[in-house]
Design an enzyme around this catalytic site. Structure first.
Site, mmCIF file in Angstrom:
data_model
loop_
_atom_site.group_PDB
_atom_site.id
_atom_site.type_symbol
_atom_site.label_atom_id
_atom_site.label_comp_id
_atom_site.label_asym_id
_atom_site.label_seq_id
_atom_site.Cartn_x
_atom_site.Cartn_y
_atom_site.Cartn_z
ATOM 1 N N GLY B 214 0.792 -1.228 0.000
ATOM 2 C CA GLY B 214 0.000 0.000 0.000
ATOM 3 C C GLY B 214 0.817 1.267 0.000
ATOM 4 N N ASP B 239 -5.893 -7.695 -6.545
ATOM 5 C CA ASP B 239 -5.521 -7.442 -5.154
ATOM 6 C C ASP B 239 -4.280 -6.562 -5.126
ATOM 7 O OD1 ASP B 239 -7.581 -9.113 -4.087
ATOM 8 O OD2 ASP B 239 -6.391 -10.827 -4.743
ATOM 9 N N LEU B 240 -4.423 -5.389 -4.558
ATOM 10 C CA LEU B 240 -3.346 -4.400 -4.557
ATOM 11 C C LEU B 240 -2.037 -4.974 -4.008
ATOM 12 C CD1 LEU B 240 -2.664 -1.376 -5.025
ATOM 13 C CD2 LEU B 240 -3.159 -1.030 -2.610
ATOM 14 N N ASP B 241 -0.977 -4.917 -4.794
ATOM 15 C CA ASP B 241 0.365 -5.359 -4.390
ATOM 16 C C ASP B 241 0.427 -6.842 -4.031
ATOM 17 O OD1 ASP B 241 1.160 -2.720 -4.705
ATOM 18 O OD2 ASP B 241 0.849 -2.215 -2.617
ATOM 19 N N GLU B 242 -0.557 -7.608 -4.516
ATOM 20 C CA GLU B 242 -0.587 -9.035 -4.183
ATOM 21 C C GLU B 242 -0.315 -9.913 -5.398
ATOM 22 O OE1 GLU B 242 -0.842 -10.322 -1.260
ATOM 23 O OE2 GLU B 242 -1.660 -8.731 0.003
#
Lengths: 296, 296, 296, 296
Positions: B214, B239-242
């Site tokens: 994040g 999925d953010l940064d996943e």
């Protein structure tokens, strides 16, 4: 590796083998080998290939394969590879994993590298039978024997090199040694000795070769004021510190470090650079070609 | 790559192709593919294979091969692979090197990563057609246009995301884009956008994921007092940064470094971690499998 | 640094100075200097000290200090240090941060290092006035002039070295240059030139010195089969590649990399090793002592 | 350290001491301390200073100094520092090097880190009296006792935590312990225990914190598909894995590595990251400030 580890390893790997190949490049090599393996019921688990230049260059291959009931098929697979090998003018090595390589370690007073090898071996990272340790100092005896490994004390210096090597070669033969590791042994081997074990003697040099070939590399690194010091594991040839390099690494130093500090910091990378070189050799990852190594 | 570099590259590589394969493991896959290639007069130049577990696992393969007069054989080779692919339930990608991938770069105010990509591209290290750069700031225009690359200024924020993406997608289609690189773009993409380019959008995150997912990773790294900061290039998913990680690296920091210092040091690795990720993707080295990457 | 950055920097640092000291060690040096500073209302912000051997060794010190209304106190502080310096037989340098050092960059055809320096400078990481760039190729002109920096094209080869250096020295004097950076300049400087700028000319050598001194280090690294290649930034002396080393780094290579790959990978570290060396020099972190550096 | 090493160390360092200071910044601190030392005939051998923000920030200092006949001067120097310390509201620690710190190691089944500490200690790199080892497994007994160090087997689990810690604290008191090292001890300590040894318990966590706080970091790193794994040495506080970080490092992994491989590779850095953390603590290089460390 204790007996339990060895049993477990052999059980897991009894149906596994590794093939290392080098030959002049031409189309059809991979097809010939992989078809041969398929025809003998083998499954390729891992493979890496590299060619110096397409078609006119040299072809290098490492294949790991599995087959049910491998032991029963060993001879037929070997024969098949021999035949393909002739067709393509291959140099090749085939290792069945249930046959553990036999390793001798030559050590001296500084036991850091010896210790690292023994612990990597104990933790199952170096898959080999460490058959014996030879040292020109008694320092490491207690350590080595605590692992149940025979320790031979053979005093050595350049004046008695011939006699020393005669004893060593006798032991190598007696124990049927495949790999010799010089764990900071600090003695020069004669061409005769080296010729007996081509690409099978691994040395650790405590510098980033080709910088500081020869004696006292840490002293010379200190004098030059370098900001990194290195370590190099390489196969031994007749030219001192000139053999094919397997692995190298460096560690940062600064103006506050004196020669003794460099020695201490150097040990931290020597042990791991040697251990990695030995591990890769034992895993049949290294092919020597024109005084360089291909490490798959 | 200027026109001269492109011409030289295409001349050198016009007879070369790359094949990426993943499928359930079983014996005979390598044999089938390599025999197919041999039968079409192709020579394997480089290959790497990996299997998660023998026989019941997943098989992954990358092959680089050459054939005289490749262009004339493209269709027949593709047909032959299609047929073998069905037999073994393969997912595969075949790229002929004379077909340059088309890349779009999305940038923002901080142009460090954009600049690195342009220079790696100029020096011939990123083999692609950088078709356009889109930015929500005018900052990079002069730089981008100096390379003869079209620059589109599209202001963006979360309130107008839909309209912005509509314009972007239109451009992606117009330029027939294969790969999108988010070079510190700093805007979140909608699931719709991401779904249009599966495993084809590469982002750089300025932390060692999964630490500091994040916003404001450097501030949080500073507050936590870490001794290394990182950067991660990964494919974008919903999925953010996943998403699947392609490459990571770290750089040492210490108590004297404030947040602004961390940002400066961070840039040194962000740019190279992103450039390596993009390079490996363009060289068809990356296979995505269960939210992870195999990088050959 | 654009004018705005410079103004901001000068405003922030107008009351700050740095003192570098080396002298024979003896008790009381730190006390004398710190008391002197306190007596002039200065506050020590950062300091590092190192002594080769206690009492009989050499003492090195770097101090950063602040004082209200520093400009008004410059002369009295300088006088006080002169006096203490005589007492302790010091060599010392005192820099007030509002006086930007003036730097000249010498470049050639390969502009990677030049570019890195310009960008580090633009982003505020190299605090200096880059007064001019001299090159024996026209390649970098557009780049350099886009930063508003004068670019001088002076063709150079060993036959016209004297004339070339005469022109260069004239420019150095005209621009009142403090530091010369050889950003892959590839020409050897005469002893006369070097003597004019002692410990003030920084070169980047594309090897891990002392390995591969001289020409074509990447070719020789390839031939030797090393597993890491390096880069070294150092002060120039009359002995080629033998000057005091400021910084070094390495990057991993393997058997798949040809000479051209080594050059590409090498550039990634050359640029950062040179930039760090220059940055540390500009920040008054480097003291030369017996052909080595202390880097605080 | 064997007795001979200890004797040699004490002889060399009997006249040496180290002072660590933190206090609100203001002009004159260095002057006061260095003048005090000069007045007691002491020579500063090494010093480092850092201030978070000039004047209103926090001032940190580490000084190593020597004086003839130090033992006779200990009390007067301590008194003088106490007095200056009050004047400047200092927190300070003064260690005379002839007083060896006493260390307890807490270990468990995996002895890799324990072994590394013992060898670093044996080779003279960790200057301390390792007074005892406590383990909840018998595994390390032979190893520990071979160094002549008492080994206490205290079975532990969370149900009997109170009783276990009571026994441990008793031993800590009996041996007058200064530093506790958790060498992969794997048990959580109660707030009571932690409060007894503030900034004096060092733990090694087998991840790159703050990634993978808590249990099974290697399994979670594998699941996430990271390309580097890490290790972190930190002081223990009541928040699990949230204490001040002393040192961190990473090692590269790839898709071929399973969880067991990550564990093996992880051990290579855990042992050195812990050893460096312990070494720096023993050398009085670490100051804890607001849950972060200054490492001089």
């Amino acid at each position: 590796m204790n007996n339990q580890q060895i049993q477990q390893y052999l059980t897991t790997n009894q149906n596994r083998a590794r093939l290392l190949v080098s030959c002049p490049d031409q189309p059809g090599i991979v097809s010939a080998i992989s078809t041969l393996l398929r025809d003998h019921g083998a499954n390729i688990v891992e493979s890496s290939q590299y060619t110096t230049h397409p078609v006119e260059g040299t072809f290098f291959l490492r294949i790991v394969f599995e087959a049910n009931d491998m032991k029963a098929k060993e001879n037929e697979i070997r024969d098949a590879i021999t035949s393909v090998g002739e067709e393509f003018s291959m140099q090749w090595r085939l290792n069945f994993l249930h046959e553990l390589k036999k390793t001798a370690i030559f050590a001296s007073k500084d036991t850091t590298c010896l210790r690292e090898l023994l612990y990597e071996w104990e933790s199952g990272d170096l898959v080999t039978d460490i058959s014996l340790v030879i040292s020109n100092h008694e320092t490491g005896r207690e350590l080595v024997e605590s692992f149940g490994i025979p320790f031979y004390y053979i005093p050595a210096n350049k004046d008695i090199r011939k006699e020393v090597e005669a004893k060593q070669l006798e032991l190598m033969e007696e124990y049927d040694i495949d790999l010799i590791v010089l764990a900071r042994y600090m003695q020069i081997l004669t061409p005769k000795f080296v010729a007996t074990y081509p690409s099978s003697i691994i040395n650790i040099h405590h510098s980033f070769l080709p910088a500081f070939v020869g004696a006292s590399p840490h002293k010379r690194a200190y004098d030059r004021g370098v900001k990194l010091i290195g370590a190099t594991s390489h196969y031994v040839t007749d030219d001192l510190d000139e053999g094919p390099i397997i692995e190298q690494d460096v560690i940062r130093v600064d103006h506050r470090n004196n020669v003794s500090d460099l020695k201490k910091k150097g040990r931290l990378i020597e042990r791991s650079v040697l251990a990695r070189g030995v591990k890769w050799h034992l895993e049949d990852r290294v092919i020597v070609h024109e005084n360089k190594t291909i490490v798959f």
